[in-house]
Design a protein around this motif. Sequence first.
Motif, short mmCIF file in Angstrom:
data_model
loop_
_atom_site.label_atom_id
_atom_site.label_comp_id
_atom_site.label_asym_id
_atom_site.label_seq_id
_atom_site.Cartn_x
_atom_site.Cartn_y
_atom_site.Cartn_z
N LYS A 286 -6.05 -11.82 -2.17
CA LYS A 286 -4.96 -12.80 -1.86
C LYS A 286 -3.66 -11.76 -2.82
N VAL A 287 -4.36 -11.23 -3.80
CA VAL A 287 -3.03 -10.23 -4.38
C VAL A 287 -2.80 -8.93 -3.84
N ILE A 288 -3.67 -8.48 -2.96
CA ILE A 288 -3.35 -7.37 -2.04
C ILE A 288 -2.84 -7.41 -1.14
N GLY A 289 -3.26 -8.54 -0.28
CA GLY A 289 -3.01 -8.82 1.19
C GLY A 289 -3.48 -7.75 2.14
N LYS A 290 -3.07 -8.32 3.34
CA LYS A 290 -3.56 -7.42 4.72
C LYS A 290 -2.78 -6.24 4.71
N GLN A 291 -3.66 -4.95 4.73
CA GLN A 291 -2.99 -3.63 4.49
C GLN A 291 -2.05 -3.41 3.49
N GLY A 292 -2.34 -4.23 2.27
CA GLY A 292 -1.70 -4.14 0.96
C GLY A 292 -0.34 -4.47 0.91
N ARG A 293 0.10 -5.50 1.81
CA ARG A 293 1.50 -5.95 2.04
C ARG A 293 1.94 -6.74 0.69
N ILE A 294 1.21 -7.54 0.10
CA ILE A 294 1.41 -8.51 -0.82
C ILE A 294 1.38 -7.56 -2.23
N ALA A 295 0.77 -6.59 -2.21
CA ALA A 295 0.73 -5.68 -3.61
C ALA A 295 2.19 -4.81 -3.56
N LYS A 296 2.55 -4.61 -2.20
CA LYS A 296 3.83 -3.75 -2.06
C LYS A 296 4.72 -4.67 -2.25
N ALA A 297 4.84 -5.93 -1.69
CA ALA A 297 6.01 -6.92 -2.10
C ALA A 297 6.23 -7.29 -3.82
N ILE A 298 4.99 -7.38 -4.36
CA ILE A 298 5.02 -7.42 -5.87
C ILE A 298 5.78 -6.26 -6.40
N ARG A 299 5.07 -5.04 -6.12
CA ARG A 299 5.76 -3.94 -6.51
C ARG A 299 7.26 -3.48 -6.47
N SER A 300 7.72 -4.14 -5.09
CA SER A 300 9.27 -4.08 -4.86
C SER A 300 9.88 -4.91 -5.77
N VAL A 301 9.55 -6.26 -5.84
CA VAL A 301 10.11 -7.05 -6.85
C VAL A 301 10.29 -6.72 -8.27
N VAL A 302 9.23 -5.92 -8.70
CA VAL A 302 9.07 -5.61 -10.09
C VAL A 302 10.18 -4.46 -10.21
N HIS A 303 10.11 -3.44 -9.32
CA HIS A 303 10.93 -2.30 -9.22
C HIS A 303 12.67 -2.64 -9.35
N ALA A 304 12.83 -3.96 -8.31
CA ALA A 304 14.17 -4.25 -8.33
C ALA A 304 14.52 -5.00 -9.93
N ALA A 305 13.70 -5.40 -10.50
CA ALA A 305 13.92 -6.28 -11.58
C ALA A 305 14.05 -5.11 -12.86
N ALA A 306 13.46 -4.05 -12.71
CA ALA A 306 13.62 -2.93 -13.62
C ALA A 306 14.44 -2.01 -13.54
N THR A 307 15.55 -2.13 -12.58
CA THR A 307 16.62 -1.13 -12.07
C THR A 307 17.49 -1.08 -13.49
N ASN A 308 17.54 -1.89 -14.20
CA ASN A 308 18.36 -1.66 -15.45
C ASN A 308 17.75 -1.13 -16.64
N THR A 309 16.46 -1.22 -16.75
CA THR A 309 15.75 -0.45 -17.90
C THR A 309 15.78 1.17 -17.76
N ASN A 310 16.00 1.84 -16.75
CA ASN A 310 15.90 2.97 -16.54
C ASN A 310 14.39 3.55 -16.80
N LYS A 311 13.46 2.92 -16.76
CA LYS A 311 12.05 3.29 -16.99
C LYS A 311 11.32 3.15 -15.50
N ARG A 312 10.35 4.16 -15.46
CA ARG A 312 9.46 3.97 -14.02
C ARG A 312 8.27 2.75 -14.36
N VAL A 313 8.21 1.97 -13.49
CA VAL A 313 7.23 0.95 -13.56
C VAL A 313 6.39 1.05 -12.54
N ARG A 314 4.89 1.03 -13.02
CA ARG A 314 3.70 1.28 -12.31
C ARG A 314 2.84 0.15 -12.68
N ILE A 315 2.31 -0.34 -11.19
CA ILE A 315 1.43 -1.65 -11.44
C ILE A 315 0.24 -1.06 -10.89
#
Length: 80
Positions: free
Chosen positions: A43-72
């Motif tokens: 459920k967290v990974i999703g078909k072909q990793g789509r859910i995991a990719k979406a979670i990473r996209s949201v977190v990267h968007a939220a981290a734009t002001n921190t100037n830090k790389r985010v790895r999940i």
Amino acid sequence: MKELVEHIAKALVDHPERVHVTETTDNQSVHLALSVHPDDMGKVIGKQGRIAKAIRSVVHAAATNTNKRVRIDIVDEVKG
């Protein structure tokens, strides 16, 4: 960041009490390890990793002001 990932993951899984996020930081990056119940991994990974990719996209968007790389990473649940 940790709270954001935890909130998203808990909304997706059948066992929200088993969602754990570990956050480690250094000067240039934030590393988040998401651990869920084994039955909820799909459920967290999703078909072909789509859910995991979406979670990473949201977190990267939220981290734009921190100037830090985010790895999940989605890891197996720690037993113990």
